[in-house]
Scaffold this active site. Structure first.
Site, PDB file in Angstrom:
ATOM      1  N   LYS A  80       0.837  -1.174  -0.109  1.00 52.72           N
ATOM      2  CA  LYS A  80       0.182   0.090  -0.093  1.00 52.72           C
ATOM      3  C   LYS A  80       1.052   1.162   0.193  1.00 52.72           C
ATOM      4  O   LYS A  80       1.691   1.194   0.531  1.00 52.72           O
ATOM      5  CB  LYS A  80      -0.842  -0.015   1.294  1.00 52.72           C
ATOM      6  CG  LYS A  80      -2.143   1.048   1.169  1.00 52.72           C
ATOM      7  CD  LYS A  80      -2.933   0.852   2.534  1.00 52.72           C
ATOM      8  CE  LYS A  80      -3.873   1.809   2.704  1.00 52.72           C
ATOM      9  NZ  LYS A  80      -4.690   1.807   3.928  1.00 52.72           N
ATOM     10  N   SER A 155      -9.602   1.665   3.479  1.00 53.36           N
ATOM     11  CA  SER A 155      -8.800   2.397   2.483  1.00 53.36           C
ATOM     12  C   SER A 155      -8.190   1.724   1.582  1.00 53.36           C
ATOM     13  O   SER A 155      -7.055   2.145   0.643  1.00 53.36           O
ATOM     14  CB  SER A 155      -8.081   3.562   3.246  1.00 53.36           C
ATOM     15  OG  SER A 155      -7.083   2.845   4.244  1.00 53.36           O
ATOM     16  N   SER A 179      -9.658  -0.658   7.624  1.00 54.66           N
ATOM     17  CA  SER A 179      -9.131  -0.561   6.139  1.00 54.66           C
ATOM     18  C   SER A 179      -8.448  -1.756   5.596  1.00 54.66           C
ATOM     19  O   SER A 179      -7.995  -1.537   4.238  1.00 54.66           O
ATOM     20  CB  SER A 179      -8.030   0.798   6.233  1.00 54.66           C
ATOM     21  OG  SER A 179      -8.932   1.987   6.109  1.00 54.66           O
TER      22      SER A 179
END
Ligand SMILES: [Zn+2]
Lengths: 494, 532, 97
Positions: A80, A155, A179
């Site tokens: 990420k 997210s 997330s």
């Protein structure tokens, strides 16, 4: 079966047995990226093909020489883009960090490398990890591989979509209020949020420091467990990491959960939960029961306050953590402004997205003179109550089972005009972050519309082995491991 | 008219640790800009602080010296504000619970003792430094550019906040100097004021002449010397007085002192300046300080100056004023004590262990003090009067003789003590005088020679032929010669002009090349002239 | 408690953000809705409940006072939007006059 469809366990076995090489795996991931990225937008940056193939080639050569290899040797992993990677850039999907290349690697990234993993690229996310849909990205929204008209969740939407679509075998995400778990649920993969302090946050760009944890994603339980084992453990650079030993997270399937106490909160299947989701969760609980688990209902007294407490405390921390982005010593600086104060204000106002600004505002409000006691402090006291609820629940139960989210993946822009509705969709995930305990999401079926449903298994702090055990047994007994979906080709907005 | 004032201080001292407070960057001064930085002190995304244990221990020293209550469980907090050289947008400090609370500084103002209360002591990080450059190749719009150096970012600070107990500029000066002396003494800071190692903020309010209540305080920041603190206070007291005299009221203000212009200007009053939004630092755990840790710090802690002076009086029988002069600076005190120990050894009054180098390194720590007291209790052959006498002699040598040389030559005492004149060497020079091997003028020459060369002191004595002449017959011959050379003066002396005896002694000394024992010369003169 | 546009403007100044009038109005409404939602917390019984400040943190975690790796100046300044040799350069630093 094509290589990109393999789970971690299958891929690792294939490498060990010489069925295919790391180079083959990387080629397959790159091929898949080429095939579906246009529809998904899961990556912000993919590493150069040649670099990846050279790296994979080295692993293959080492394997051929019989060298001892790390547990993730040759496995393509996506990271990420809010986890610092030197030389690969780290943007947090924000304009304010456009072009920023950290001069250091996050501890988790160092450990990934030590374990032999091959980082294929940096994945898209909601800006600064703030969001539950991955629509709030300066690099455009990510689409759900099961239905490109729907969000992948957020997210860590990029990481979830990449793993679900076979663009990478494993991925690192980050979980502040769900997330990792919520996008894992929406995309039909396994996503783990470890206990607070389990994984070093050094190099993870802070959103809410007392909630953030790096988490792992895989299409199978063992992949998420093995990846977590590789990155876990104390770090002298993060004073909040725990010195509790990191035990084995993987293990053999026994077909037996007898004596394991499973708690199911009433609200798991209650009001606001999509009936299909409730049904899938109850079916999963039945599977656990059939394996010998003792199932009972439980009441978490203060869970109704979890979302409110979470949004105040997390955003208060965020407002401070994001104060450093002022365009002065790194990142993007607004042009044409006159005077220091104006430069700072314009940089922040132009380069932060609407959701980030909303949260900074809310967090600043919660800490401001005159509001601190009523908002921040009260929310921190409610947080104690929520942690206490779990402490007493885990005296009676080994794991707590809930849906990951009240609904399957929603449509793009469905919550665009109602931020509060979006926040409320985190109702099942935020409590684990408030209490710092371990939780994972794994698929427990598909809805009638063909969308994955996520099952959340929560265990007490540092009780990851129990959490993985239940997940592993459920995975084996239920046979619910989702295939890699065919990704429909769509035009996406920039 | 002169009004009653209440003054308080926030004193910030950079702690003399090896590294910064939350990262492993070197804590030094000078060098190239941005050469001692890392992701943590640059505030890069993802970097995290980890507390330096030594910074805590130096803070505990300060708390112990000021008799503050050390907080069993304290925590860190974020103080949020924007500034270009504050890269995280917040400063990590202590707020809700601080390292220590309470305590006092004993101040002596023109012979009167006064206690200034301490409100709290906390540790925190320093900010970077911005140099203002008047122009730049691509400066835009108005104003100049700032050049930011983050080397100072994250240097540990101890902040000592006093109560507003100070009621005059003289007291303020005495307070700052005393606190500074304590900090230097404890070895917690390099203390170089011109480098900004120690900085002061002050708050001033004027007492209502009618009901005695305190007025609104105003704050002045950026005071970098005792002198600027005094000037700033005078400026501010006069400013507030003028406002009140004109019937106005004092508004709370934060002013920035401009030392060159000798005036304080209000800092831009931004609405955000007043709201720091403190909250507990989530990246750092609590600081838990138990008795064991406090005892450990105390054991290795240098003695604060007042206790040091008291010990000099008790152990060595020094006069109070001598003890105070010696303990004005730790360098002098350590040098004195080292020299005295060596002197006792050279004179055979104390065993060699008195100058055990290991104990000297910890010169004034509890450890060393305990070792020393054992040695003293075992000392034989020294009368109760002898030690005070030798101590005073040593003190005189260190402060007067060596002090004069240091002043004349512009060398600091520490350098001298570490290079040409270690305490052991000075002790040999003093021993030569104490034993009577040299007379006073010769001793001064010997001191200079001992500093200028590296020859052993006994060889110097020989080479320079400084040994005092004490042989009675040699002195008698010298005296007889002088009497024959000055018949007129002898005549006048006999007629009652007594002061001429000094003239004659001087002539004999000159005749002896300065080497004769002046006491013996006087006695011999008196004897040969038949006077009392 | 209802959030007013003035409150939000003050908070924006603290946060170093600026908003157009339209944005400000919308933000005020959004924040008002969120603040109304979180107001439910006043219903929780909090007598004798401490805030969770230290819930997950470890006490007394220290570094020893030894110098470690520092960045080379070029690495330290590599992301600077503007630099002047080894300094970070920030424009418009001094207020006019
Ligand atoms: Zn540093």
């Amino acid at each position: 079966m094509e290589l990109h469809e393999l789970t971690f366990s299958e891929a690792r076995r294939g490498l060990e047995e010489g069925t295919f090489s790391a180079r083959d795996l990387v080629e397959s991931a790159l091929g898949r990226i080429e095939g579906v990225e246009h529809s998904l937008n899961a990556f912000i940056r993919v590493r150069e093909r040649d670099d990846l193939l050279v790296e994979a080639g080295k692993t293959d050569a080492a394997r051929a020489r019989g060298e001892e290899l790390g547990p993730l040797a040759g496995i393509p992993v996506a990271v990420k883009d809010n986890i610092s990677t030197r030389g690969l850039g780290t943007t947090c999907a924000s304009r304010i960090l456009a072009g920023y290349d950290p001069p250091y690697d996050a501890t988790a990234v160092e450990r990934l490398r030590d374990a032999g993993a091959i980082t294929v690229g940096k994945t898209n996310l909601d800006e600064f990890a703030m969001g539950s849909s991955n629509e709030h990205s300066a690099y455009g929204a990510v689409r759900n591989p099961w239905d490109p008209g729907r969000v992948p969740g957020g997210s860590s939407g990029g990481s979830a979509a990449a793993v679900a679509a076979g663009e990478a075998v494993l991925a690192l995400g980050t979980d502040t209020g769900g997330s990792v778990r919520q996008p894992a649920g929406f995309c039909g993969i396994v996503g783990v949020k470890p206990s607070y302090g389990r994984v070093s946050r050094y190099g993870l760009v802070a959103f809410a420091s007392s909630f953030d944890q790096i988490g792992t994603m895989s299409r199978d339980v063992d992949g998420a467990a093995e990846l977590l084992a590789a990155i876990s453990g104390a770090d002298s650079r993060d004073a909040t990491t725990s010195e509790v030993d990191v035990p084995e997270y993987t293990g053999l399937v026994t077909g037996n959960l007898s004596g394991v106490r499973v708690g199911v909160p009433r609200e798991s299947t209650g009001e606001g939960v999509d009936p299909e989701v409730a049904e899938a969760v109850l079916a999963a609980v039945d599977v656990m029961r059939s394996l010998g688990a003792d199932v009972d209902e439980l009441k978490l007294e203060h869970s109704e306050h979890a979302v409110a407490s979470y949004y105040l405390v997390a955003n208060a921390e965020a407002s401070s953590n994001l104060a450093r982005y002022d365009g002065l010593s790194y990142g993007h600086r607004a042009q044409g402004a006159d005077g220091l104060d104006e430069i700072v204000v314009r940089t922040r106002s132009e380069d932060f997205g609407a959701e980030v600004k909303r949260r900074i505002m809310l967090g600043t409000y919660a800490l401001a003179s005159g509001y601190y006691d009523d908002y921040y402090l009260r929310a921190q006291r409610v947080r104690t109550l929520i942690a206490n609820d779990f402490a007493s629940a885990f005296e009676r139960f080994d794991v707590i089972v809930t849906p990951t989210s009240p609904t399957p993946a929603f449509r793009l822009r469905e919550h665009a005009d109602d931020p509060l509705a979006m926040y409320l969709s985190d109702v099942f995930t935020v409590p684990a972050n408030l209490a710092g305990i371990a939780a994972l999401s794994m698929p427990c079926g598909l809805s009638s519309t063909g969308l994955p449903v996520g099952l959340q298994i929560t265990a007490n702090r540092f009780m990851e082995p129990m959490m993985f055990r239940v997940a592993r047994e459920y995975e084996a007994a239920s046979g619910v491991r989702l295939r890699v979906p065919e990704v429909k080709r769509t035009e996406r907005d920039a | 008219m002169m009004r009653d004032v209440a003054i308080g201080f926030e004193v910030h001292a950079q702690l003399a640790t090896v590294t910064k407070i939350f990262c492993a960057c070197a804590n030094e001064s000078g060098g190239a800009p941005n050469s001692r930085v890392c992701p943590v002190c640059l505030g890069l995304p993802g970097a995290l602080p980890v507390l330096n244990r030594e910074a805590v221990e130096l803070g505990i020293r300060v708390a112990l010296a000021l008799e503050s209550d050390i907080t069993a469980r304290s925590s860190f907090a974020r103080k949020n504000y924007f500034y270009p050289d504050l890269p995280k947008g917040y400063q990590i400090t202590q707020h809700r619970t601080t390292l220590a609370t309470g305590g006092h500084v004993d101040v002596d103002v023109q012979g009167t003792r006064k206690l200034v209360g301490i409100r709290d002591i906390h540790i925190e990080e320093d900010a970077g430094k911005t140099v203002h450059a008047p122009f730049s190749k691509n400066a835009r719009g108005s104003g100049s550019v700032g050049l930011v150096d983050m080397n100072r970012c994250g240097v540990p600070l101890v902040e000592i906040v006093s109560e507003p107990d100070i009621s005059s500029i003289e007291e303020a000066d005495a307070y700052l100097r005393k606190l500074y002396q304590i900090l230097i003494y404890l070895g917690v800071t390099a203390g170089e004021l011109h480098r900004g190692n120690v900085r002061f903020d002050t708050n001033v309010s004027i007492r209502n002449a009618v009901d005695g209540s305190l007025g609104t305080p105003c704050e002045i920041k950026n005071l970098n010397s005792f002198k600027s603190a005094g000037r700033a206070l005078l400026f501010e007291i006069e400013r507030q007085s003028r406002v009140l005299d004109a019937g106005g009221t004092i508004e709370h203000e934060t002013l920035l002192w401009d030392d060159r212009a000798e005036r304080a200007l209000p800092m831009r009053s931004k609405e955000e300046a007043s709201d720091y939004r403190y909250f507990p630092e989530p990246d750092l755990g609590d600081l838990v300080i138990g008795d064991d840790w406090i005892d450990f710090v105390r054991r290795f802690m240098p003695e604060p100056p007042d206790e040091h002076a008291l010990r000099f009086r008790n152990w060595y029988g020094l006069r109070d004023d001598t003890a105070r002069v010696l303990t004005a600076e730790p360098t002098v005190a350590i040098y004195f004590e080292d020299t005295l120990a060596n002197l006792l050894r050279v004179l055979g009054l104390a065993p060699d262990s008195i100058v055990n180098p290991a104990s000297r390194l910890l010169a004034i720590s509890v450890e060393a003090r305990e070792k020393m007291s054992v040695v003293f209790s075992e000392m034989e052959g020294i009368s109760p009067e002898r030690l005070p006498e030798l101590a005073e002699v040593t003190a005189n040598w260190v402060t007067v003789m060596v002090g004069a040389w240091v002043n004349e030559n512009g060398v600091d005492l520490k350098t001298l003590a570490l290079s040409c004149l270690p305490a052991a060497r000075l002790a040999e020079v003093i021993a030569a005088r104490v034993r009577g091997t040299v007379n006073e003028p010769a001793a001064k020459r010997l001191l200079v020679a001992a500093i200028d060369s590296s020859e052993p002191v006994d060889e110097l004595l020989e080479r320079l032929d400084l040994t005092q002449v004490t042989d009675a017959s040699t002195i008698e011959t010298l005296v007889t010669d002088v009497l024959l050379l000055h018949p007129a003066e002898v005549e006048r002396l006999r007629a009652g002009e007594e002061k001429l005896i000094r003239f004659l002694v001087g002539q004999v000394m000159k005749h002896s090349g300065g080497k004769a024992d002046p006491v013996l010369v006087g006695e011999t003169l008196a004897k040969l002239l038949g006077i009392e | 408690m209802a959030a007013t546009t003035d409150d939000i403007r003050h908070i924006a100044a603290l946060a170093k953000l600026s908003f157009s009038d339209d944005e400000l109005e919308r933000l005020t409404n959004e924040m008002d809705a969120i603040l109304n939602y979180v107001a439910q917390l006043s219903g929780a019984k909090l007598d004798g409940v401490d805030p969770a400040f230290a819930l997950l943190r470890r006490d007394n975690v220290f570094r020893e006072d030894r110098v470690g790796e520092m960045l080379k100046p070029d690495d330290a300044l590599s992301n600077a939007p503007d630099r002047d040799e080894d300094f970070f350069r920030v424009p418009g630093f001094l207020p006019e006059g």
